[in-house]
Design an enzyme around this catalytic site. Sequence first.
Site, PDB file in Angstrom:
ATOM      1  N   ARG A 158     -11.157 -12.926   5.857  1.00 39.40           N
ATOM      2  CA  ARG A 158      -9.902 -13.546   5.390  1.00 39.40           C
ATOM      3  C   ARG A 158     -10.165 -14.846   4.628  1.00 39.40           C
ATOM      4  NH1 ARG A 158      -5.474 -10.949   7.836  1.00 39.40           N
ATOM      5  NH2 ARG A 158      -5.791 -10.232   9.967  1.00 39.40           N
ATOM      6  N   ASP A 170       0.872  -1.175   0.000  1.00 44.18           N
ATOM      7  CA  ASP A 170       0.000   0.000   0.000  1.00 44.18           C
ATOM      8  C   ASP A 170       0.916   1.233   0.000  1.00 44.18           C
ATOM      9  OD1 ASP A 170      -2.507   1.294   0.232  1.00 44.18           O
ATOM     10  OD2 ASP A 170      -2.397   1.316   2.397  1.00 44.18           O
ATOM     11  N   ASP A 186      -8.021  -8.867   5.502  1.00 49.43           N
ATOM     12  CA  ASP A 186      -9.141  -8.668   6.430  1.00 49.43           C
ATOM     13  C   ASP A 186      -9.646  -7.234   6.496  1.00 49.43           C
ATOM     14  OD1 ASP A 186      -6.796  -7.639   7.866  1.00 49.43           O
ATOM     15  OD2 ASP A 186      -8.154  -7.508   9.581  1.00 49.43           O
ATOM     16  N   VAL A 235      -9.808  -3.353   0.205  1.00 51.51           N
ATOM     17  CA  VAL A 235     -10.201  -4.684  -0.269  1.00 51.51           C
ATOM     18  C   VAL A 235     -10.091  -5.726   0.841  1.00 51.51           C
ATOM     19  CG1 VAL A 235      -9.585  -4.221  -2.671  1.00 51.51           C
ATOM     20  CG2 VAL A 235      -7.859  -5.156  -1.115  1.00 51.51           C
TER      21      VAL A 235
HETATM   22  P1  IMP Z   1       1.660  -0.289   3.973  1.00 46.71           P
HETATM   23  O1  IMP Z   1       2.736  -0.140   4.997  1.00 46.71           O
HETATM   24  O2  IMP Z   1       0.804   0.947   3.894  1.00 46.71           O
HETATM   25  O3  IMP Z   1       2.162  -0.707   2.620  1.00 46.71           O
HETATM   26  O4  IMP Z   1       0.681  -1.385   4.551  1.00 46.71           O
HETATM   27  C1  IMP Z   1       0.474  -2.601   3.976  1.00 46.71           C
HETATM   28  C2  IMP Z   1      -0.425  -3.401   4.875  1.00 46.71           C
HETATM   29  O5  IMP Z   1      -1.623  -2.673   5.190  1.00 46.71           O
HETATM   30  C3  IMP Z   1      -0.896  -4.663   4.171  1.00 46.71           C
HETATM   31  O6  IMP Z   1      -0.004  -5.730   4.374  1.00 46.71           O
HETATM   32  C4  IMP Z   1      -2.243  -4.885   4.811  1.00 46.71           C
HETATM   33  O7  IMP Z   1      -2.082  -5.611   6.013  1.00 46.71           O
HETATM   34  C5  IMP Z   1      -2.747  -3.504   5.132  1.00 46.71           C
HETATM   35  N1  IMP Z   1      -3.636  -3.021   4.048  1.00 46.71           N
HETATM   36  C6  IMP Z   1      -3.356  -2.102   3.106  1.00 46.71           C
HETATM   37  N2  IMP Z   1      -4.391  -1.920   2.271  1.00 46.71           N
HETATM   38  C7  IMP Z   1      -5.382  -2.754   2.700  1.00 46.71           C
HETATM   39  C8  IMP Z   1      -6.703  -3.055   2.229  1.00 46.71           C
HETATM   40  O8  IMP Z   1      -7.216  -2.528   1.223  1.00 46.71           O
HETATM   41  N3  IMP Z   1      -7.388  -4.005   2.928  1.00 46.71           N
HETATM   42  C9  IMP Z   1      -6.870  -4.628   4.036  1.00 46.71           C
HETATM   43  N4  IMP Z   1      -5.625  -4.384   4.491  1.00 46.71           N
HETATM   44  C10 IMP Z   1      -4.879  -3.459   3.836  1.00 46.71           C
END
Ligand code: IMP
Length: 183
Positions: free
Chosen positions: A167, A105, A161, A155
């Site tokens: 999940r 993300d 989740d 999503v």
């Molecule tokens: P980042 O550090 O922002 O890249 O976070 C990534 C983590 O956030 C992922 O491994 C997910 O656990 C959570 N995450 C990010 N987007 C979503 C989403 O749309 N649905 C559920 N979990 C998400």
Amino acid sequence: MDDPNRLPVRELISEDRIQARVTELARQVSADHAGKELLAVGILKGSWVFLADLVRQLTVPVVIDFMTVSSYGETTETSGVVKIVTDLKCPIEKRHVLVVDDILDTGLTMKYLLGSLRLRGPESLKVCVLLDKPARRKVDIKPDYVGFEVPDRFVVGYGVDFAERYRHLPYIGFVEESDGSDK
Ligand code: IMP
Ligand code: MG
């Protein structure tokens, strides 16, 4: 907020499309690691369904380990301050490591993790994510293997989740609030 058990989910990526893509990813990962033993590191909890499907289609020998990470002070946004809650059992020095996660993300979690793993001296270190939301990226990270690019929407399913629900869904979808908006 609505009861997260009762919210409808609209399908975005079907079970068949996911399975076909996982097969392609497994072929690519196997080809890139031919003649080597892979250490697949699943990031819990989001990666477990994807990892289970992926490793069963690899044609190279593989050892599997897990890490649990959590970011502080978040709701659905990552803060960038990441804590390793459960560390690996295996040493990764001189090994070919593939980090497997559900979604990239902002990239903050992965950036921190890779920095931490690199210090342990792996022979190679690659990243495989099922879903990529490039529009949300805050740090410069390009995963080596991506299942699908998704838009900036929340999503669920296939390991991913919302408040620990959904999940188990075999597909990826959007959670819709009762007012018709996304989660
Ligand atoms: P980042 O550090 O922002 O890249 O976070 C990534 C983590 O956030 C992922 O491994 C997910 O656990 C959570 N995450 C990010 N987007 C979503 C989403 O749309 N649905 C559920 N979990 C998400
Ligand atoms: Mg995660």
